[in-house]
Design a protein around this motif. Sequence first.
Motif, PDB file in Angstrom:
ATOM      1  N   THR A 201      48.632  40.565  56.290  1.00  0.00           N
ATOM      2  CA  THR A 201      48.109  39.578  57.248  1.00  0.00           C
ATOM      3  C   THR A 201      49.247  38.964  58.062  1.00  0.00           C
ATOM      4  OG1 THR A 201      46.242  39.073  55.816  1.00  0.00           O
ATOM      5  CG2 THR A 201      46.820  37.417  57.471  1.00  0.00           C
ATOM      6  N   LEU A 202      50.325  38.616  57.387  1.00  0.00           N
ATOM      7  CA  LEU A 202      51.469  38.018  58.092  1.00  0.00           C
ATOM      8  C   LEU A 202      52.080  39.000  59.081  1.00  0.00           C
ATOM      9  CD1 LEU A 202      53.125  36.136  55.113  1.00  0.00           C
ATOM     10  CD2 LEU A 202      51.890  35.111  57.039  1.00  0.00           C
ATOM     11  N   ARG A 203      52.178  40.266  58.696  1.00  0.00           N
ATOM     12  CA  ARG A 203      52.725  41.279  59.615  1.00  0.00           C
ATOM     13  C   ARG A 203      51.861  41.406  60.855  1.00  0.00           C
ATOM     14  NH1 ARG A 203      54.366  45.635  55.080  1.00  0.00           N
ATOM     15  NH2 ARG A 203      56.468  44.857  54.724  1.00  0.00           N
ATOM     16  N   LEU A 204      50.540  41.431  60.654  1.00  0.00           N
ATOM     17  CA  LEU A 204      49.636  41.510  61.812  1.00  0.00           C
ATOM     18  C   LEU A 204      49.791  40.288  62.713  1.00  0.00           C
ATOM     19  CD1 LEU A 204      46.359  42.935  60.261  1.00  0.00           C
ATOM     20  CD2 LEU A 204      47.834  44.036  61.941  1.00  0.00           C
ATOM     21  N   ASP A 205      49.855  39.104  62.107  1.00  0.00           N
ATOM     22  CA  ASP A 205      50.015  37.873  62.883  1.00  0.00           C
ATOM     23  C   ASP A 205      51.306  37.902  63.684  1.00  0.00           C
ATOM     24  OD1 ASP A 205      47.654  36.905  61.920  1.00  0.00           O
ATOM     25  OD2 ASP A 205      48.552  35.417  60.582  1.00  0.00           O
ATOM     26  N   LEU A 206      52.379  38.324  63.045  1.00  0.00           N
ATOM     27  CA  LEU A 206      53.675  38.337  63.719  1.00  0.00           C
ATOM     28  C   LEU A 206      53.741  39.420  64.793  1.00  0.00           C
ATOM     29  CD1 LEU A 206      56.002  37.680  60.670  1.00  0.00           C
ATOM     30  CD2 LEU A 206      55.489  36.117  62.535  1.00  0.00           C
ATOM     31  N   ARG A 207      53.068  40.539  64.558  1.00  0.00           N
ATOM     32  CA  ARG A 207      53.040  41.606  65.550  1.00  0.00           C
ATOM     33  C   ARG A 207      52.222  41.192  66.777  1.00  0.00           C
ATOM     34  NH1 ARG A 207      50.732  47.088  63.579  1.00  0.00           N
ATOM     35  NH2 ARG A 207      48.954  45.722  63.462  1.00  0.00           N
TER      36      ARG A 207
END
Length: 158
Positions: free
Chosen positions: A149-155
């Motif tokens: 989830t964090l990777r998607l948010d940051l991407r």
Amino acid sequence: MSLPPFQHLVDEHWRDVARLAHGLAPGHGDDVAQQAWAQALAAYPRLTHARNLRSWLLTITHRCAMDHHRSARRTTPHEDLSLLDEAPTHPAPEVPDGDLWARVAALPQRQRDAVVLRFVGDLDHRAVAAALGTSPGMSRRLVSDAIATLRLDLRDQP
């Protein structure tokens, strides 16, 4: 095996307890840490071994943070219950990566707890599972889902 003096335990692990308390209960970390130390002191004479005292302390800290969140929910006035439908907003811990920790604070509670225990508390998945009352496999899954989830948010950020 005899237990070390409690003061030795405090001297060795106070930073870990404080970091975890502030990570799990932003804005109330000092209160949570104090409660954890008080509970640890009360339970310390009943321990039968000195294995993994750090993990024992961090589990107590996690439970104190959860107790704090539960008591905060109980004291919510009935007319403000509509606010519970909104996503929780917690101030981010005071760290250089404040934006990342703000995103961590927005995760679902179990994922947030697992991430904080794993990366702030530096616990392995077995200790995270013990603190959360789940299996090591579920601990891995919670951390993995949170990171995804964090990777998607940051991407997706501009």
